[in-house]
Design a protein around this motif. Sequence first.
Motif, mmCIF file in Angstrom:
data_model
loop_
_atom_site.group_PDB
_atom_site.id
_atom_site.type_symbol
_atom_site.label_atom_id
_atom_site.label_comp_id
_atom_site.label_asym_id
_atom_site.label_seq_id
_atom_site.Cartn_x
_atom_site.Cartn_y
_atom_site.Cartn_z
ATOM 1 N N THR A 69 0.873 -1.167 0.000
ATOM 2 C CA THR A 69 0.000 0.000 0.000
ATOM 3 C C THR A 69 0.912 1.219 0.000
ATOM 4 O O THR A 69 1.700 1.408 0.930
ATOM 5 C CB THR A 69 -0.918 0.029 1.235
ATOM 6 N N VAL A 71 1.458 5.407 -0.358
ATOM 7 C CA VAL A 71 0.817 6.710 -0.191
ATOM 8 C C VAL A 71 1.673 7.749 -0.893
ATOM 9 O O VAL A 71 2.842 7.933 -0.540
ATOM 10 C CB VAL A 71 0.638 7.063 1.298
ATOM 11 N N VAL A 93 -1.802 -1.179 -3.932
ATOM 12 C CA VAL A 93 -2.851 -0.180 -3.720
ATOM 13 C C VAL A 93 -2.158 1.164 -3.567
ATOM 14 O O VAL A 93 -1.235 1.303 -2.751
ATOM 15 C CB VAL A 93 -3.679 -0.487 -2.450
ATOM 16 N N ILE A 95 -2.649 5.160 -2.692
ATOM 17 C CA ILE A 95 -3.511 6.177 -2.090
ATOM 18 C C ILE A 95 -2.905 7.536 -2.401
ATOM 19 O O ILE A 95 -1.758 7.807 -2.027
ATOM 20 C CB ILE A 95 -3.618 5.985 -0.570
ATOM 21 N N GLU A 96 -3.658 8.373 -3.086
ATOM 22 C CA GLU A 96 -3.176 9.714 -3.358
ATOM 23 C C GLU A 96 -3.509 10.598 -2.169
ATOM 24 O O GLU A 96 -4.678 10.793 -1.829
ATOM 25 C CB GLU A 96 -3.820 10.292 -4.622
ATOM 26 N N GLY A 97 -2.492 11.096 -1.492
ATOM 27 C CA GLY A 97 -2.732 11.925 -0.323
ATOM 28 C C GLY A 97 -1.464 12.168 0.455
ATOM 29 O O GLY A 97 -0.388 11.640 0.132
ATOM 30 N N VAL A 102 -3.333 10.909 6.199
ATOM 31 C CA VAL A 102 -4.041 9.653 5.941
ATOM 32 C C VAL A 102 -4.060 8.789 7.208
ATOM 33 O O VAL A 102 -3.073 8.722 7.942
ATOM 34 C CB VAL A 102 -3.355 8.885 4.792
ATOM 35 N N GLN A 107 -5.639 1.127 6.911
ATOM 36 C CA GLN A 107 -5.464 0.568 5.572
ATOM 37 C C GLN A 107 -5.051 -0.904 5.599
ATOM 38 O O GLN A 107 -4.986 -1.534 4.540
ATOM 39 C CB GLN A 107 -4.402 1.368 4.797
#
Length: 275
Positions: A69, A71, A93, A95-97, A102, A107
Amino acid sequence: MTLPPLRDVVARHGLQASKALGQNFLFDGQLLARIAAVPGELTDAEVLEVGPGPGGLTRALLAAGARVTAVERDRRCMPALAELGSVYPGRLVVIEGDALAVDLPAQFEGKPHIVANLPYNIGTALLVGWLTTDWRPWWASATLMFQREVAERIVAKAGDDAFGRLAVLAQWRSTARIAMPVHRSAFTPPPKVMSAVVHIEPVEAPAGVAVRDLERLTAAAFGQRRKMLRQSLKGVPGALAAAEVLGIDVSRRAETVTIEEWVALARLTGGSPAA
């Protein structure tokens, strides 16, 4: 699986490292594989990566069998990461942020390994946040790239010039070591400083100590590290009395006090439940 050279991916997507985002890209596949190997066996393990950029370290983690995952706040990198995800379906995976905003623990099903070439401008803030969670923490280990100076502060021992609040926070309930140095020339663009990979593993927390009490003591003492403890700790209620009980000479300076002594001081000074 055959992937195009990372440099070609970066060129095709017009990705230039952003100084504002603290980005420095790594292209050396062998070096990235060595970093990915530091936590140990990653087959089917959950991994958190912060700041993957175009996905160099991400490639190495996926090749090692991890479920990643990542980010990333730089939306320019999303197409390159999406391409990588299509090569490893169901294993990446993105995650844009902003990793500081976050909810990272949410997650994951279990406790992930954190493996990241951290953006230099938020690396220390992220680490402090991860170290001050409830213990045992939500992560299994942390393998993190820092500027060499920061890495030395994390692993420093009492009496070292680099010993301070960060060392106490990192080591009072975890082990920290420098896994490998990384020369500035390995990065594009090369930063002005050398780097190092630090590996941190949580251990059982000492009983009866709250992290807020430890932070309060070390903030006072290392905030005036040139002064003796009798001066730097006089504003912390109960600290000097606790030092007397423990036989800690208050003519000492903060950098000479061991982590075990800081823990004992926090236990007597705070008297609050451990966090």
